[in-house]
Design an enzyme around this catalytic site. Sequence first.
Site, PDB file in Angstrom:
ATOM      1  N   GLY A   8      28.139  68.115  88.963  1.00 48.20           N
ATOM      2  CA  GLY A   8      28.136  66.965  89.871  1.00 48.20           C
ATOM      3  C   GLY A   8      27.998  65.651  89.124  1.00 48.20           C
ATOM      4  N   GLU A  26      35.100  67.701  88.799  1.00 48.17           N
ATOM      5  CA  GLU A  26      35.610  66.595  89.575  1.00 48.17           C
ATOM      6  C   GLU A  26      35.550  65.358  88.681  1.00 48.17           C
ATOM      7  OE1 GLU A  26      34.248  65.655  94.142  1.00 48.17           O
ATOM      8  OE2 GLU A  26      32.743  65.974  92.628  1.00 48.17           O
ATOM      9  N   ASN A  73      25.372  58.749  99.891  1.00 52.34           N
ATOM     10  CA  ASN A  73      26.749  58.580  99.436  1.00 52.34           C
ATOM     11  C   ASN A  73      27.681  59.406 100.324  1.00 52.34           C
ATOM     12  OD1 ASN A  73      25.576  57.080  97.407  1.00 52.34           O
ATOM     13  ND2 ASN A  73      25.692  58.688  95.886  1.00 52.34           N
ATOM     14  N   GLY A 117      32.937  66.432  96.497  1.00 52.84           N
ATOM     15  CA  GLY A 117      33.602  67.719  96.330  1.00 52.84           C
ATOM     16  C   GLY A 117      32.617  68.877  96.309  1.00 52.84           C
TER      17      GLY A 117
END
Lengths: 483, 483
Positions: A236, A261, A351, A355
Site C-alpha cells: 500500500g 499499485e 482518503n 486498490g
Amino acid sequence: MTVGTSGFSIAGYPKAVPTALARRAEKGERIKITLITGASVGDEIDGQLARAGVIARRYPYQSNKSMRDLINDNEIAYVDMHLSQVPFFIKNGYFGKIDVAVIEAIGIDEQGNIIPSTSIGCSNTLVEYAEKVIVEVNMWQPVKLEGIHDVYSPGRIKQTEMIPVVLPNNRVGMPYIRCSPDKIAAVVITEIPDGTASLAKTDENSQKMADYLIKFIEDEVAAGRLPRDLPPIQSGVGNVANAVLGGFQKSNFRNLTVYSEVLQDAVLDLIETERVAFASGTALTLSPERIDEFYKALDMFKHKLFLRPVEISCSPEVVRRLGLIAINTAIEVDLAGNVNSTHIGGDRIMNGIGGSGDFARNAALPVFTTPSTAKNGTISCIVPHVSHVDHTEHDAHVIITEYGLADLRCKTAYERAELLIENCAHPRFRPALREFVARQYAKKGHRHGFAPEDLILWQQAVDEINAAESAPAKPAKAKKKKS
Amino acid sequence: MTVGTSGFSIAGYPKAVPTALARRAEKGERIKITLITGASVGDEIDGQLARAGVIARRYPYQSNKSMRDLINDNEIAYVDMHLSQVPFFIKNGYFGKIDVAVIEAIGIDEQGNIIPSTSIGCSNTLVEYAEKVIVEVNMWQPVKLEGIHDVYSPGRIKQTEMIPVVLPNNRVGMPYIRCSPDKIAAVVITEIPDGTASLAKTDENSQKMADYLIKFIEDEVAAGRLPRDLPPIQSGVGNVANAVLGGFQKSNFRNLTVYSEVLQDAVLDLIETERVAFASGTALTLSPERIDEFYKALDMFKHKLFLRPVEISCSPEVVRRLGLIAINTAIEVDLAGNVNSTHIGGDRIMNGIGGSGDFARNAALPVFTTPSTAKNGTISCIVPHVSHVDHTEHDAHVIITEYGLADLRCKTAYERAELLIENCAHPRFRPALREFVARQYAKKGHRHGFAPEDLILWQQAVDEINAAESAPAKPAKAKKKKS
C-alpha cells in the site's frame, strides 16, 4: 462538464491547466465540473480547484486536505471506488460522457501517441473515451522515462480476452497511449514537479511490524505454505507501507518481484540492493529526495520497472493468478477481522479504499498493518466493531501491529478475537476488550453481536482507561519503571 | 482427523459413509472430525453427524438447522469462507493435512478416475491432496451424467497459468477427477437420492423483483451500457433467487448464458424454452419434482451444461473477464449499500457467504435482491447499518425489493440513502429512515455515522411503528381501505 485527468498517488497529474482554471474561477467565473482521476492528484487539482469551488463531484479517490474537508462538509459529492473498476465504469458509460481528458505526458508524436509521465492510472481509458484531449507536456519529467509504460486495456462488456500478464515483467501492450490526433484540443508545455511528499524516517513501530511480517513469511516458507521464491509483493501507500516493505531489505529473500499499485522509495532501494528483480505498478510516487537520484540512475532502473493502467495493476484476474502477498494499511481492525481503511468515526472520510479491495479480496496472502493505537495512545485500533467496513473478515488473513501478528486463517470469530487481543492490541486496552468478548460469549451466538448498549459500554471503558492514565496515579507507574 | 467430502448445495454429497459414522458415534464411540466440503451438504452429514457430536470444526458453508444451532451455541467451530478460496486453502496447506476424502461418484474406472455426480465443488482438490479416498458410487444418480463435468484446476502458489475459460461453454479440463488407484481406500455402493428441497411457487414479491430486474437490464441495453447479447448471468441459491432468474422467461432476451455456482430449476426451464443456450455451474441442485424430468431429458440437456470445480465457477479471474450480471440475495441492506447476507442480529449465522463475495466484487453488474421487510413486516430490511457486512457498499451496484430498484452506481452515501429509502424501503419504515438520515446529515460528515445512541433511536422508532400498527388504531385503517 465531466473532466478526467491523469494522475495517481500525486504522480503524473496535469498542473498548468487546472491552475489556469482555478484562476478563472477565482476571478468570479462560474465553473462546475465532475472530476475523475486515476487516484489522488496534487494540490493544483484537488486543492486549488476544490477551494475555488470548481469541483462539484469527485471520483474515485483523493488525499488532499482541502478536498477532504469539503467532502466531509458535504460541499463536494464524493464517491469512493475500487480503483480497478474506474476504467470499466468509463468504458461502459456508467459516468456518462467524458467531455475532456487532461493528460500529463513526457511527449506526444505526430500520430497523436501520448507518452505518459510518472503514472498511468486510467489515462489511457480517459483518452480513448473523452471527446477532447488536452496534453500537458511536462519538461520537468525526463524524456528518458519513455519505455517504462506498458499500456494494455481489455474492451467493454462483453469482451472475452484473457489479460496475458502471468509474470510481473510480461510486456503485453504498447509503450504509449494511442490517441487520434483530431481529438487533441491543445498541447501545453509545463515544467512543474510532481507534488509528492517526503517520507518520514522508519519509526520503531513500523520496524517492528516489518520484522513480524518477514518472520511470518519465513515461517510460511519453512512450513511449505509458500515457495522459497515468493510470489509477487504488493504494498500500500504511505510512510508505514513504505517502511514495512523496506523490511525485506534485511531479509534473506532475493529475486523478489513487486506487482503493486504505487511504487514508492522502498521499491527502488530494494531494486538497488538486488532484493527485487522487477517491479510493476501504475504510479511512481517518489519522495522529492529520491526522485533526482532515480532520474540519474534511470538507465539501470528502466529495465526493472513497468507502469501499467490501473485496471491491469489492480486487476482481480491478475492478482488472483499471480498469488500476491498483499500488504495494506488499516485505520482500525475489529475482533472478527473486519478492516476499516477509509473512515474516522464512521462518518468522515480520510482518503478512500483505493486498490486495496482489489488486492485484499483476491491475493493469496492479504495482510493489514496498523499501529495498535491512534491519537497518542488514547484510541485502540483493535476495536469490537469497526466504524466502517472496507475489507470484510474474509479478506484479512493476517493482522500486524507493533505488538505482534494474528494469523486469522481458518479461525472462528472468537478465536480471531482472542488472537487479536493477545497478539495485536495495546496492553492497556486488552482487559476491556477481553471483558467485551466475555460478555458477548455469555450471550451465545457464533460471534460477538452489535448491540448498541454494548458499544456504549466499550466506549465507557475506553474513557475510563484514558481518565485513569491521565490521573495523578500516573507518576506511580513511572516510578515502577525506574526501579 | 480432517475429512473432506464432495457436495455442494445439497447435491452430490456422500450419504452412506457419514450415516455409518454417525451410527458408530451414537453407540458411544468418541469420534471428532474437522469437516471440509464444497458447500452445503445433506442432513446425512451436517445433520446426523453434527447431532451425534462428531463434527468439531466445519468449513466453509452450511445450511442445516442442526448444524446452524450447534454453531450458534458455540458447540461447533465454524469458519465461513469465500468458496472460491477453499481449493486454494487446501492446496497451499492452510487447513493442514487432509486425512480422508469421501467422494460421491457415478462411477470409477480401473485407473482410479472418478466421475463425480451432481456437483464438483472442491472434490477434485480434496482427492488430489487427501491421503486416502473413499468413493461412494451412487446408483441413484444416472451414469448418463458422464460428460457434463469439466475438471480443471490451477496449481499451488506460485502457478502462473491463465484459466482459459473465455466463454461459459469452453471445455478446458477432463470429464473426471484423476486419482491414483492406491489412494482409494474403499468403494461403497449406495442408492440414495440427494436431499434437495422442493421450491416454493414464485410469490408476488419475487415476481415484482424479477420484473424490476428485467426492466432495468432492458434500460441498460437501450442506454448502451450493456450489449443486447447480454454477458453471462449468475444467480444465487434459494426460492427467491430461482424465481428472480425465472423472470427472464418473460423477457425478450434469447441466447443467454449462465455462469454460476448452483444451477437450480429455473436454469433448466430457461434452457427448455431456449432462453438460455448454455449454463455452467458447480452443482445441479434440482427440486425432487424437477430431477426426474431432467434425467429423462438428459440427452438434450447434456450438451447445454457443464459442472466445474468451484474455484473455476466462482473464479475472480473468470468472473471479471466474462463481465457477469451477478444476482444474489441479501438479508438486509443499509443506507450506504452495505449488504448483510449471512447473519441474523449480527451474532447468529444463517448459512454463509458462499460464492457471493467472489461474484459481487468482481462482476460487471452486482445486483442484490431482498424483500423490503422480514418477520411479517415487523423488521425493515433497509436499515441504517447492517448488523454484519458481507458485501461492502462498493460491491452492490443495484438493490431490488418488491417496492422498486435503486441504482447505486456513481452515487454518494447520502444519494444512496435517498434512493434506497424512496425506491426500496417499505413505506411504513420510510419516515423513520428519513428522520435517521436527516439527523445524521445535520451532524455533517460524508456519510451517516455509527453512534450507538442513533442506533438506539432507530430501534425505538421501529418498536413504535410496530406498536402503533398492532394497537386499536388499526381498525380505523382497515375502515379507510373499505371506503
